[in-house]
Design a protein around this motif. Structure first.
Motif, PDB file in Angstrom:
ATOM      1  N   ASN A 192      18.465 -15.587   1.387  1.00  0.00           N
ATOM      2  CA  ASN A 192      17.510 -15.774   0.222  1.00  0.00           C
ATOM      3  C   ASN A 192      16.483 -14.705   0.621  1.00  0.00           C
ATOM      4  OD1 ASN A 192      18.858 -17.624  -1.181  1.00  0.00           O
ATOM      5  ND2 ASN A 192      17.747 -19.293  -0.223  1.00  0.00           N
ATOM      6  N   VAL A 193      15.939 -14.407   1.803  1.00  0.00           N
ATOM      7  CA  VAL A 193      15.010 -13.394   1.910  1.00  0.00           C
ATOM      8  C   VAL A 193      15.510 -12.064   2.022  1.00  0.00           C
ATOM      9  CG1 VAL A 193      13.530 -12.615   3.976  1.00  0.00           C
ATOM     10  CG2 VAL A 193      13.562 -15.184   3.576  1.00  0.00           C
ATOM     11  N   ILE A 194      16.482 -11.920   2.551  1.00  0.00           N
ATOM     12  CA  ILE A 194      16.911 -10.446   2.767  1.00  0.00           C
ATOM     13  C   ILE A 194      17.541  -9.860   1.266  1.00  0.00           C
ATOM     14  CG2 ILE A 194      19.103  -9.160   3.732  1.00  0.00           C
ATOM     15  CD1 ILE A 194      16.842  -9.841   5.801  1.00  0.00           C
ATOM     16  N   VAL A 195      18.149 -10.683   0.367  1.00  0.00           N
ATOM     17  CA  VAL A 195      18.685 -10.073  -0.852  1.00  0.00           C
ATOM     18  C   VAL A 195      17.428  -9.961  -1.591  1.00  0.00           C
ATOM     19  CG1 VAL A 195      20.814 -11.225  -0.617  1.00  0.00           C
ATOM     20  CG2 VAL A 195      18.843 -12.482  -1.841  1.00  0.00           C
ATOM     21  N   ARG A 196      16.265 -10.311  -1.273  1.00  0.00           N
ATOM     22  CA  ARG A 196      14.800 -10.111  -2.212  1.00  0.00           C
ATOM     23  C   ARG A 196      14.094  -8.933  -1.853  1.00  0.00           C
ATOM     24  NH1 ARG A 196      16.705 -15.312  -3.222  1.00  0.00           N
ATOM     25  NH2 ARG A 196      16.702 -16.043  -5.260  1.00  0.00           N
ATOM     26  N   LEU A 197      14.135  -8.305  -0.530  1.00  0.00           N
ATOM     27  CA  LEU A 197      13.234  -7.672  -0.108  1.00  0.00           C
ATOM     28  C   LEU A 197      13.227  -6.188  -0.970  1.00  0.00           C
ATOM     29  CD1 LEU A 197      14.272  -7.893   3.833  1.00  0.00           C
ATOM     30  CD2 LEU A 197      12.344  -8.772   2.582  1.00  0.00           C
ATOM     31  N   PRO A 198      12.288  -5.538  -0.990  1.00  0.00           N
ATOM     32  CA  PRO A 198      11.876  -4.391  -1.830  1.00  0.00           C
ATOM     33  C   PRO A 198      12.691  -2.976  -1.255  1.00  0.00           C
ATOM     34  CG  PRO A 198       9.973  -4.750  -0.393  1.00  0.00           C
ATOM     35  CD  PRO A 198      10.961  -5.839  -0.214  1.00  0.00           C
ATOM     36  N   ASP A 199      13.112  -2.331  -2.100  1.00  0.00           N
ATOM     37  CA  ASP A 199      13.804  -0.892  -1.676  1.00  0.00           C
ATOM     38  C   ASP A 199      12.945  -0.063  -0.816  1.00  0.00           C
ATOM     39  OD1 ASP A 199      16.307  -1.828  -2.281  1.00  0.00           O
ATOM     40  OD2 ASP A 199      16.153  -1.147  -4.416  1.00  0.00           O
ATOM     41  N   VAL A 200      11.632  -0.167  -1.340  1.00  0.00           N
ATOM     42  CA  VAL A 200      10.637   0.546  -0.974  1.00  0.00           C
ATOM     43  C   VAL A 200       9.448  -0.066  -0.890  1.00  0.00           C
ATOM     44  CG1 VAL A 200       8.960   2.570  -1.542  1.00  0.00           C
ATOM     45  CG2 VAL A 200      11.359   2.597  -2.271  1.00  0.00           C
ATOM     46  N   THR A 201       8.657   0.052   0.437  1.00  0.00           N
ATOM     47  CA  THR A 201       7.385  -0.523   0.770  1.00  0.00           C
ATOM     48  C   THR A 201       6.438   0.374   1.248  1.00  0.00           C
ATOM     49  OG1 THR A 201       6.268  -2.456   1.801  1.00  0.00           O
ATOM     50  CG2 THR A 201       8.129  -1.449   3.083  1.00  0.00           C
ATOM     51  N   ASP A 202       5.289   0.501   0.560  1.00  0.00           N
ATOM     52  CA  ASP A 202       4.407   1.668   0.954  1.00  0.00           C
ATOM     53  C   ASP A 202       5.059   2.978   1.061  1.00  0.00           C
ATOM     54  OD1 ASP A 202       1.574   2.179   1.440  1.00  0.00           O
ATOM     55  OD2 ASP A 202       2.127   2.466   3.568  1.00  0.00           O
ATOM     56  N   THR A 203       5.651   3.225   0.177  1.00  0.00           N
ATOM     57  CA  THR A 203       6.326   4.659   0.146  1.00  0.00           C
ATOM     58  C   THR A 203       7.541   4.703   1.074  1.00  0.00           C
ATOM     59  OG1 THR A 203       5.084   5.916   1.445  1.00  0.00           O
ATOM     60  CG2 THR A 203       4.507   5.768  -0.847  1.00  0.00           C
ATOM     61  N   GLN A 204       7.816   3.925   1.918  1.00  0.00           N
ATOM     62  CA  GLN A 204       9.026   3.968   2.927  1.00  0.00           C
ATOM     63  C   GLN A 204      10.162   3.330   2.569  1.00  0.00           C
ATOM     64  OE1 GLN A 204       8.181   5.866   5.744  1.00  0.00           O
ATOM     65  NE2 GLN A 204       6.314   6.038   4.542  1.00  0.00           N
TER      66      GLN A 204
END
Length: 123
Positions: A43-55
């Motif tokens: 549940n955590v992994i599938v909801r992570l953002p594709d980009v964080t702080d431009t990374q």
């Protein structure tokens, strides 16, 4: 919970000065946590953002893990044993308590507190 995790990852990543390299991004090797196969980690992994702080998010080689940046400047592992007692400083971000540990002059780890299983973010 996932919205809160996105906030902490973005907030933590924003604390660092990040150098970007122009090259192909290889798979990031991260050791999975002992309980990485827990459904809560999925549940955590599938909801992570594709980009964080431009990374941009990178491919990792183990279950329950994630990484952002090239080189990887933010890494995440889900599936750690919950921490019951700690002398580490605790911050609250996005409604989640995080234990903060300074690893060296440029690296910090943030471990969720009171969550089963625990999640660890390194910046």
């Amino acid at each position: 919970m996932m919205k809160n995790l996105r906030k902490i990852v973005a907030t933590v990543a924003g604390l660092m000065v990040i150098a970007t390299l122009a090259s192909c991004a290889a798979t990031v090797s991260i050791e999975s946590a002992p309980e990485a196969n827990d459904p809560a980690c999925a549940n955590v992994i599938v909801r992570l953002p594709d980009v964080t702080d431009t990374q941009a998010k990178r491919t990792t080689d183990s279950q329950g893990t994630a990484a952002w940046g090239n080189p990887a400047v933010v890494t995440l592992r889900c599936g750690l044993a919950p921490i019951k007692v700690s002398a580490l400083p605790c911050i609250k971000a996005g409604g989640i308590d995080w234990l903060v540990k300074r690893i060296d002059s440029k690296t910090y780890s943030f471990t969720s507190f009171g969550r089963t299983p625990a999640t660890e973010v390194w910046v």
